[in-house]
Design a protein around this motif. Sequence first.
Motif, mmCIF file in Angstrom:
data_model
loop_
_atom_site.group_PDB
_atom_site.id
_atom_site.type_symbol
_atom_site.label_atom_id
_atom_site.label_comp_id
_atom_site.label_asym_id
_atom_site.label_seq_id
_atom_site.Cartn_x
_atom_site.Cartn_y
_atom_site.Cartn_z
ATOM 1 N N ARG A 99 -0.818 0.387 4.978
ATOM 2 C CA ARG A 99 -1.360 -0.957 4.720
ATOM 3 C C ARG A 99 -1.655 -1.569 6.081
ATOM 4 O O ARG A 99 -0.742 -1.909 6.831
ATOM 5 C CB ARG A 99 -0.347 -1.776 3.934
ATOM 6 N N MET A 105 -5.217 1.187 3.560
ATOM 7 C CA MET A 105 -5.437 0.045 2.674
ATOM 8 C C MET A 105 -5.585 -1.161 3.583
ATOM 9 O O MET A 105 -4.610 -1.737 4.057
ATOM 10 C CB MET A 105 -4.299 -0.171 1.698
ATOM 11 N N MET A 154 -6.285 -4.854 4.627
ATOM 12 C CA MET A 154 -6.093 -6.141 3.975
ATOM 13 C C MET A 154 -6.272 -7.259 4.986
ATOM 14 O O MET A 154 -5.866 -7.133 6.134
ATOM 15 C CB MET A 154 -4.740 -6.222 3.286
ATOM 16 N N ASN A 179 -8.612 -4.365 0.547
ATOM 17 C CA ASN A 179 -7.996 -5.533 -0.085
ATOM 18 C C ASN A 179 -8.623 -6.747 0.596
ATOM 19 O O ASN A 179 -8.254 -7.103 1.712
ATOM 20 C CB ASN A 179 -6.478 -5.485 0.110
ATOM 21 N N ASN A 232 -5.500 -11.135 1.099
ATOM 22 C CA ASN A 232 -4.078 -11.027 0.796
ATOM 23 C C ASN A 232 -3.569 -12.255 0.042
ATOM 24 O O ASN A 232 -3.610 -13.365 0.554
ATOM 25 C CB ASN A 232 -3.289 -10.865 2.098
ATOM 26 N N TYR A 257 -14.086 -13.551 -7.264
ATOM 27 C CA TYR A 257 -13.913 -12.117 -7.037
ATOM 28 C C TYR A 257 -15.099 -11.311 -7.551
ATOM 29 O O TYR A 257 -15.486 -10.316 -6.934
ATOM 30 C CB TYR A 257 -12.587 -11.606 -7.611
ATOM 31 N N VAL A 268 -9.405 -3.616 -3.708
ATOM 32 C CA VAL A 268 -8.100 -4.060 -4.200
ATOM 33 C C VAL A 268 -8.131 -5.574 -4.334
ATOM 34 O O VAL A 268 -8.555 -6.277 -3.414
ATOM 35 C CB VAL A 268 -6.977 -3.624 -3.242
ATOM 36 N N ILE A 269 -7.658 -6.063 -5.482
ATOM 37 C CA ILE A 269 -7.619 -7.499 -5.742
ATOM 38 C C ILE A 269 -6.175 -7.902 -6.005
ATOM 39 O O ILE A 269 -5.565 -7.453 -6.977
ATOM 40 C CB ILE A 269 -8.509 -7.872 -6.940
ATOM 41 N N ASP A 270 -5.646 -8.745 -5.134
ATOM 42 C CA ASP A 270 -4.295 -9.256 -5.312
ATOM 43 C C ASP A 270 -4.256 -10.322 -6.393
ATOM 44 O O ASP A 270 -5.186 -11.131 -6.519
ATOM 45 C CB ASP A 270 -3.787 -9.902 -4.016
ATOM 46 N N SER A 323 -3.633 -5.626 -7.884
ATOM 47 C CA SER A 323 -2.368 -5.598 -7.163
ATOM 48 C C SER A 323 -1.526 -6.819 -7.516
ATOM 49 O O SER A 323 -2.028 -7.943 -7.496
ATOM 50 C CB SER A 323 -2.675 -5.591 -5.654
#
Length: 194
Positions: free
Chosen positions: A16, A43, A45, A90, A93, A115, A132-134, A165
């Motif tokens: 990450r 990953m 971010m 991502n 964050n 998004y 990646v979507i938190d 995520s």
Amino acid sequence: ETGIGPIKATGSNVVRLQLRADTSAVLLQAALDRIVENDMIAMLMLWEDEDKITCTDDPTFISEAIDDLWLGDWLAVLAQEKYQAHLMINMANEWGPLNIFNASSKSYSDYIDYYKSFIAKFRSAGFKVPLVIDAPHCGQDYYAFLGGRANELLVADTESNLILSSYGYGSVWNSGEKLRRNLNLLSAEGVSFV
């Protein structure tokens, strides 16, 4: 960057990699080269203080960062073919609305719409890598992905290559029973998640 080798030594295959607004393309490329040399996945971010991305629902900074950083300053590095099999992005964050935690709420609509527009920008720029979507509320509010919203995001992705995520901490996740329930609810949505 110096942690990549030791992380690999643990048996992990993913790093990450925290990027900031002041991360240069040169530093990003150096870190990605080390990750690729170790046959790992990056990953990426974007993290900034709580008044900008993390634990905030203000879209100003992240909207600008999509254009100015991801698809601006960092694009020439990220678009290189040698990285494509090693990337997950991502975009922001722990960004999104706070204090909802209600699968039936309509209050997630702006979050979903933002998004969907971010996804479209990345795909229009040619990215096919997983995005990646938190979850909102500091990454904890997985309810944002329930009620068909996870599928709404997936349908908006021309590559159908999303990973949702959620961060397993806080009172929503603080027991084995809650953990099992939350994971079952997320699994039922039929979208990849971590």
